[in-house]
Design a protein around this motif. Structure first.
Motif, PDB file in Angstrom:
ATOM      1  N   ALA A 265       0.677  -1.210   0.035  1.00  0.00           N
ATOM      2  CA  ALA A 265       0.045  -0.031   0.002  1.00  0.00           C
ATOM      3  C   ALA A 265       0.849   1.173  -0.009  1.00  0.00           C
ATOM      4  O   ALA A 265       0.627   2.401  -0.677  1.00  0.00           O
ATOM      5  CB  ALA A 265      -1.042   0.011   1.079  1.00  0.00           C
ATOM      6  N   SER A 266       1.954   1.445   0.775  1.00  0.00           N
ATOM      7  CA  SER A 266       2.840   2.225   0.682  1.00  0.00           C
ATOM      8  C   SER A 266       3.476   2.435  -0.589  1.00  0.00           C
ATOM      9  O   SER A 266       3.800   3.657  -1.000  1.00  0.00           O
ATOM     10  CB  SER A 266       3.869   2.260   1.785  1.00  0.00           C
ATOM     11  OG  SER A 266       4.941   3.308   1.796  1.00  0.00           O
ATOM     12  N   ILE A 267       4.043   1.479  -0.999  1.00  0.00           N
ATOM     13  CA  ILE A 267       4.760   1.717  -2.403  1.00  0.00           C
ATOM     14  C   ILE A 267       3.727   1.887  -3.580  1.00  0.00           C
ATOM     15  O   ILE A 267       3.892   3.054  -4.514  1.00  0.00           O
ATOM     16  CB  ILE A 267       5.319   0.436  -2.971  1.00  0.00           C
ATOM     17  CG1 ILE A 267       6.577  -0.178  -1.800  1.00  0.00           C
ATOM     18  CG2 ILE A 267       6.040   0.401  -4.079  1.00  0.00           C
ATOM     19  CD1 ILE A 267       6.981  -1.370  -1.978  1.00  0.00           C
ATOM     20  N   CYS A 268       2.592   1.639  -3.663  1.00  0.00           N
ATOM     21  CA  CYS A 268       1.761   1.806  -4.636  1.00  0.00           C
ATOM     22  C   CYS A 268       1.273   3.355  -4.533  1.00  0.00           C
ATOM     23  O   CYS A 268       0.895   4.059  -5.474  1.00  0.00           O
ATOM     24  CB  CYS A 268       0.484   0.769  -4.769  1.00  0.00           C
ATOM     25  SG  CYS A 268       0.956  -0.954  -5.186  1.00  0.00           S
ATOM     26  N   ASN A 269       0.820   3.782  -3.413  1.00  0.00           N
ATOM     27  CA  ASN A 269       0.375   5.129  -3.135  1.00  0.00           C
ATOM     28  C   ASN A 269       1.396   6.120  -3.403  1.00  0.00           C
ATOM     29  O   ASN A 269       1.174   7.093  -4.067  1.00  0.00           O
ATOM     30  CB  ASN A 269      -0.151   5.230  -1.689  1.00  0.00           C
ATOM     31  CG  ASN A 269      -1.287   4.695  -1.411  1.00  0.00           C
ATOM     32  OD1 ASN A 269      -2.197   4.562  -2.235  1.00  0.00           O
ATOM     33  ND2 ASN A 269      -1.562   4.008  -0.072  1.00  0.00           N
ATOM     34  N   TYR A 270       2.846   5.664  -3.200  1.00  0.00           N
ATOM     35  CA  TYR A 270       3.865   6.545  -3.404  1.00  0.00           C
ATOM     36  C   TYR A 270       4.184   7.023  -4.907  1.00  0.00           C
ATOM     37  O   TYR A 270       4.324   7.954  -5.546  1.00  0.00           O
ATOM     38  CB  TYR A 270       5.200   6.188  -2.619  1.00  0.00           C
ATOM     39  CG  TYR A 270       5.759   7.541  -2.421  1.00  0.00           C
ATOM     40  CD1 TYR A 270       5.530   8.496  -1.439  1.00  0.00           C
ATOM     41  CD2 TYR A 270       7.142   7.676  -3.056  1.00  0.00           C
ATOM     42  CE1 TYR A 270       6.501   9.627  -1.282  1.00  0.00           C
ATOM     43  CE2 TYR A 270       8.113   8.784  -2.908  1.00  0.00           C
ATOM     44  CZ  TYR A 270       7.639   9.819  -1.922  1.00  0.00           C
ATOM     45  OH  TYR A 270       8.562  10.748  -1.554  1.00  0.00           O
ATOM     46  N   ILE A 271       4.059   5.787  -5.577  1.00  0.00           N
ATOM     47  CA  ILE A 271       4.662   5.917  -7.212  1.00  0.00           C
ATOM     48  C   ILE A 271       3.282   5.982  -7.972  1.00  0.00           C
ATOM     49  O   ILE A 271       3.429   5.873  -9.247  1.00  0.00           O
ATOM     50  CB  ILE A 271       5.501   4.656  -7.565  1.00  0.00           C
ATOM     51  CG1 ILE A 271       4.804   3.620  -7.441  1.00  0.00           C
ATOM     52  CG2 ILE A 271       6.731   4.980  -6.594  1.00  0.00           C
ATOM     53  CD1 ILE A 271       5.841   2.430  -7.760  1.00  0.00           C
ATOM     54  N   ASN A 272       2.059   5.870  -7.304  1.00  0.00           N
ATOM     55  CA  ASN A 272       0.657   6.029  -8.202  1.00  0.00           C
ATOM     56  C   ASN A 272       0.622   4.636  -8.877  1.00  0.00           C
ATOM     57  O   ASN A 272       0.203   4.580 -10.130  1.00  0.00           O
ATOM     58  CB  ASN A 272       0.688   7.024  -8.894  1.00  0.00           C
ATOM     59  CG  ASN A 272       0.831   8.517  -8.335  1.00  0.00           C
ATOM     60  OD1 ASN A 272       0.207   8.467  -7.279  1.00  0.00           O
ATOM     61  ND2 ASN A 272       1.260   9.470  -8.678  1.00  0.00           N
ATOM     62  N   ALA A 273       0.968   3.497  -8.193  1.00  0.00           N
ATOM     63  CA  ALA A 273       0.793   2.251  -8.888  1.00  0.00           C
ATOM     64  C   ALA A 273      -0.550   1.792  -8.557  1.00  0.00           C
ATOM     65  O   ALA A 273      -1.185   1.606  -7.492  1.00  0.00           O
ATOM     66  CB  ALA A 273       1.707   1.161  -8.671  1.00  0.00           C
ATOM     67  N   PRO A 274      -1.644   1.546  -9.632  1.00  0.00           N
ATOM     68  CA  PRO A 274      -2.897   1.358  -9.257  1.00  0.00           C
ATOM     69  C   PRO A 274      -3.142  -0.052  -8.536  1.00  0.00           C
ATOM     70  O   PRO A 274      -4.227  -0.553  -7.777  1.00  0.00           O
ATOM     71  CB  PRO A 274      -3.604   1.407 -10.594  1.00  0.00           C
ATOM     72  CG  PRO A 274      -2.646   1.395 -11.694  1.00  0.00           C
ATOM     73  CD  PRO A 274      -1.311   1.693 -11.064  1.00  0.00           C
ATOM     74  N   VAL A 275      -2.175  -1.064  -8.841  1.00  0.00           N
ATOM     75  CA  VAL A 275      -2.312  -2.487  -8.464  1.00  0.00           C
ATOM     76  C   VAL A 275      -1.095  -3.058  -8.000  1.00  0.00           C
ATOM     77  O   VAL A 275      -0.116  -2.804  -8.837  1.00  0.00           O
ATOM     78  CB  VAL A 275      -3.172  -3.286  -9.510  1.00  0.00           C
ATOM     79  CG1 VAL A 275      -2.377  -3.480 -10.775  1.00  0.00           C
ATOM     80  CG2 VAL A 275      -3.408  -4.895  -8.879  1.00  0.00           C
ATOM     81  N   GLY A 276      -1.049  -4.017  -7.219  1.00  0.00           N
ATOM     82  CA  GLY A 276       0.295  -4.775  -6.861  1.00  0.00           C
ATOM     83  C   GLY A 276      -0.021  -5.888  -6.045  1.00  0.00           C
ATOM     84  O   GLY A 276      -0.777  -6.186  -5.596  1.00  0.00           O
ATOM     85  N   SER A 277       1.078  -6.668  -5.889  1.00  0.00           N
ATOM     86  CA  SER A 277       1.061  -8.116  -5.188  1.00  0.00           C
ATOM     87  C   SER A 277       2.593  -8.217  -4.862  1.00  0.00           C
ATOM     88  O   SER A 277       3.637  -7.723  -5.408  1.00  0.00           O
ATOM     89  CB  SER A 277       0.600  -9.082  -6.028  1.00  0.00           C
ATOM     90  OG  SER A 277       1.576  -9.219  -7.304  1.00  0.00           O
ATOM     91  N   LEU A 278       2.537  -9.313  -3.705  1.00  0.00           N
ATOM     92  CA  LEU A 278       3.740  -9.677  -3.022  1.00  0.00           C
ATOM     93  C   LEU A 278       3.753 -11.096  -3.083  1.00  0.00           C
ATOM     94  O   LEU A 278       2.835 -11.566  -2.459  1.00  0.00           O
ATOM     95  CB  LEU A 278       4.174  -8.918  -1.529  1.00  0.00           C
ATOM     96  CG  LEU A 278       5.720  -9.057  -1.150  1.00  0.00           C
ATOM     97  CD1 LEU A 278       5.918  -7.761  -0.393  1.00  0.00           C
ATOM     98  CD2 LEU A 278       5.425 -10.199  -0.171  1.00  0.00           C
ATOM     99  N   PHE A 279       4.957 -11.668  -3.395  1.00  0.00           N
ATOM    100  CA  PHE A 279       5.068 -13.023  -3.213  1.00  0.00           C
ATOM    101  C   PHE A 279       6.307 -13.425  -2.654  1.00  0.00           C
ATOM    102  O   PHE A 279       7.354 -13.141  -2.531  1.00  0.00           O
ATOM    103  CB  PHE A 279       5.230 -13.792  -4.546  1.00  0.00           C
ATOM    104  CG  PHE A 279       4.281 -13.760  -5.697  1.00  0.00           C
ATOM    105  CD1 PHE A 279       3.255 -14.483  -5.886  1.00  0.00           C
ATOM    106  CD2 PHE A 279       3.982 -12.233  -6.377  1.00  0.00           C
ATOM    107  CE1 PHE A 279       2.191 -14.348  -6.559  1.00  0.00           C
ATOM    108  CE2 PHE A 279       2.971 -12.302  -7.341  1.00  0.00           C
ATOM    109  CZ  PHE A 279       1.983 -13.325  -7.347  1.00  0.00           C
ATOM    110  N   LEU A 280       5.928 -14.357  -1.518  1.00  0.00           N
ATOM    111  CA  LEU A 280       7.127 -14.885  -0.392  1.00  0.00           C
ATOM    112  C   LEU A 280       7.551 -15.973  -0.815  1.00  0.00           C
ATOM    113  O   LEU A 280       6.982 -16.881  -1.297  1.00  0.00           O
ATOM    114  CB  LEU A 280       6.478 -14.820   0.868  1.00  0.00           C
ATOM    115  CG  LEU A 280       7.510 -14.797   2.055  1.00  0.00           C
ATOM    116  CD1 LEU A 280       8.332 -13.923   2.356  1.00  0.00           C
ATOM    117  CD2 LEU A 280       6.493 -15.046   3.280  1.00  0.00           C
ATOM    118  N   ALA A 281       8.962 -15.831  -0.707  1.00  0.00           N
ATOM    119  CA  ALA A 281       9.514 -17.220  -1.167  1.00  0.00           C
ATOM    120  C   ALA A 281       9.984 -18.294  -0.203  1.00  0.00           C
ATOM    121  O   ALA A 281      10.048 -17.763   1.029  1.00  0.00           O
ATOM    122  CB  ALA A 281      11.038 -16.875  -1.601  1.00  0.00           C
ATOM    123  N   ASN A 282       9.919 -19.565  -0.403  1.00  0.00           N
ATOM    124  CA  ASN A 282      10.314 -20.464   0.592  1.00  0.00           C
ATOM    125  C   ASN A 282      11.579 -21.030   0.014  1.00  0.00           C
ATOM    126  O   ASN A 282      11.780 -21.563  -1.013  1.00  0.00           O
ATOM    127  CB  ASN A 282       9.318 -21.649   0.576  1.00  0.00           C
ATOM    128  CG  ASN A 282       9.543 -22.568   1.782  1.00  0.00           C
ATOM    129  OD1 ASN A 282      10.606 -23.160   2.026  1.00  0.00           O
ATOM    130  ND2 ASN A 282       8.416 -23.315   2.441  1.00  0.00           N
TER     131      ASN A 282
END
Length: 453
Positions: A265-282
């Motif tokens: 949310a912080s990244i998308c709001n700051y660079i005006n990205a309308p959508v984003g996702s985060l994938f966590l590695a095992n």
């Protein structure tokens, strides 16, 4: 010492130039005026000489006219006499007026006037004798009278006056030549000095303008440098503000899902990205799994876990390098809103590393291609996010270990309680067995006593 501005310096230079031009003009005027006066005095000398000659001419004409009349008896010969005799004294008076500044000439003119009066009276006397005594007496008077003496003295005085004027003429011609040369030198020197002054002003103004141009160039270069530094500072401030916002989102104890949601949310709001996702590695299984999103709607049948090297997300995790997808397929992720949906024009994938190991991958959907500032911002926060994810995972691991340890402690405590209860039962049974043994021994002693009796 006063420090004048460029405008003041130029005005001062022009004022000095105008002052010098004025001085030169006054000097030239005085020189030319002196030349004019010398020329006037030269003309005055010629006038005096001409008047002296006029007196001689008038006297000679008058005398010649009388001689002709006496010899011929024809009165027409007296016409020149009547014409000239009346002019002699006025001419001498004009001559005296012109030489009023010259005492020596005044004396000579007085002498000339004296003899002229005498000569005129003598000629009048000759005419009276002719009228009264006739031609012979008149001829005798003309030949033996004082008329010739008076004429000679008049010519002599006139010649002295002319000779004196000739001397004055020579002096005045020399004065005219001197004044002319002086005027020429004054004009020439004034022109040279004015030319040099104008040349100096021109060179000074040109030098000042060149220096001003150089200064303006330096100012422009300084302004460009300041603009560049200002842009860099603005970019740094923007970058620091973004990093601070992301660090603020990572603050506190959070699980991985909460951490992922806040960071995205912080990244998308700051660079005006309308959508984003985060994938966590095992890292042990070499897989990467979706754990959080921003305005992200999972499509039906979409895979939420990838092997390293599988798809763009897995490939980014494997290569540990960011990727930018410019041509997004039409069936790719959509940006949903209450009014409709749209496809992002660019997809940016950012690997999150910690100690050169992939911990996560952030995928952002963008409407515009990220500029250098946005890329610098994303690359800068990647390390901090890696540290944050590593800390979050470590907290989760520690929490799990703590819960496992706490559960084992509870189980151990339960086992200890059971052992204590069992031990108490054993003690109770041991006491009962001991009491039974004691009763048995007592019964045996009583039985033995009865048998003895």
């Amino acid at each position: 010492m006063f420090k004048l501005s460029f405008k003041q310096q130029v005005l001062t230079g022009f004022a000095i130039s105008l002052l010098f031009v004025l001085v030169s003009a006054i000097t030239s005027y005085l020189s030319i005026d002196q030349l004019s006066k010398d020329t006037k005095w030269q003309g005055h000398t010629y006038d005096v000489m001409n008047l002296a000659k006029d007196v001689e001419f008038q006297v000679l004409n008058s005398e010649t006219s009388i001689r002709g009349f006496v010899l011929s008896g024809n009165k027409e010969y007296l016409n020149p006499y009547h014409t000239n005799v009346s002019k002699i004294l006025p001419t001498i008076a004009e001559l005296k007026r012109l030489t009023i500044d010259n005492a020596e000439q005044q004396i000579r003119i007085d002498t000339l006037s004296q003899y002229a009066h005498a000569k005129i009276e003598e000629m009048k006397e000759v005419l009276r004798i002719y009228e009264s005594k006739g031609k012979d007496a008149t001829s005798a008077r003309v030949m033996g009278g004082l008329g010739q003496f008076y004429k000679t003295q008049i010519l002599k005085s006139g010649n002295q006056i002319i000779q004196n004027e000739v001397k004055l003429l020579a002096k005045r011609k020399a004065a005219i030549v001197s004044s002319s040369k002086q005027s020429e030198w004054v004009v020439l020197l004034s022109a040279i000095i004015i030319f040099c002054l104008i040349l100096f002003l021109f060179s000074y103004i040109k030098k000042t303008f060149d220096q001003q141009k150089l200064t303006e160039k330096q100012i422009r270069e300084s302004n460009i440098e300041l603009e560049r530094i200002s842009a860099e500072n603005e970019q740094k401030n923007w970058l620091l503000s973004g990093v601070t916002a992301v660090n603020e989102a990572m603050r506190g104890e959070q699980d991985t899902e909460e951490f992922s949601t806040k960071v995205l949310a912080s990244i998308c709001n700051y660079i005006n990205a309308p959508v984003g996702s985060l994938f966590l590695a095992n890292r042990s299984k070499k897989t990467i799994k979706f754990v959080g999103g921003y305005a992200f709607e999972t499509a039906k049948g979409a895979v939420k876990e990838y092997q390293f090297g599988e798809g763009l997300v897995g490939q980014t995790a494997l290569e540990k390098q960011a990727k930018l997808l410019n041509k997004v397929p039409s069936d790719y992720i959509k940006i949903q809103s209450g009014l409709g949906s749209m496809i992002p024009s660019h997809i940016f994938l950012l690997p999150i590393l910690f100690e050169n190991e992939t911990l996560a991958v952030i995928e952002l959907g963008l409407n515009n291609e990220p500029d250098s500032s946005a890329l610098l911002f994303l690359n800068t926060i990647a390390e901090n996010i890696g540290i944050g994810i590593n800390s979050a995972v470590a907290r989760v691991t520690l929490r799990a270990l703590f819960e496992q340890t706490q559960q084992q402690a509870e189980e151990l405590e339960s086992q200890q309680e059971e052992l204590r209860t069992t031990n108490e039962e054993l003690v109770y049974k041991s006491e009962q067995l001991q009491a039974s043994e004691e009763e048995l021994r007592y019964s045996k002693r009583n039985f033995a006593k009865q048998m003895q009796n």
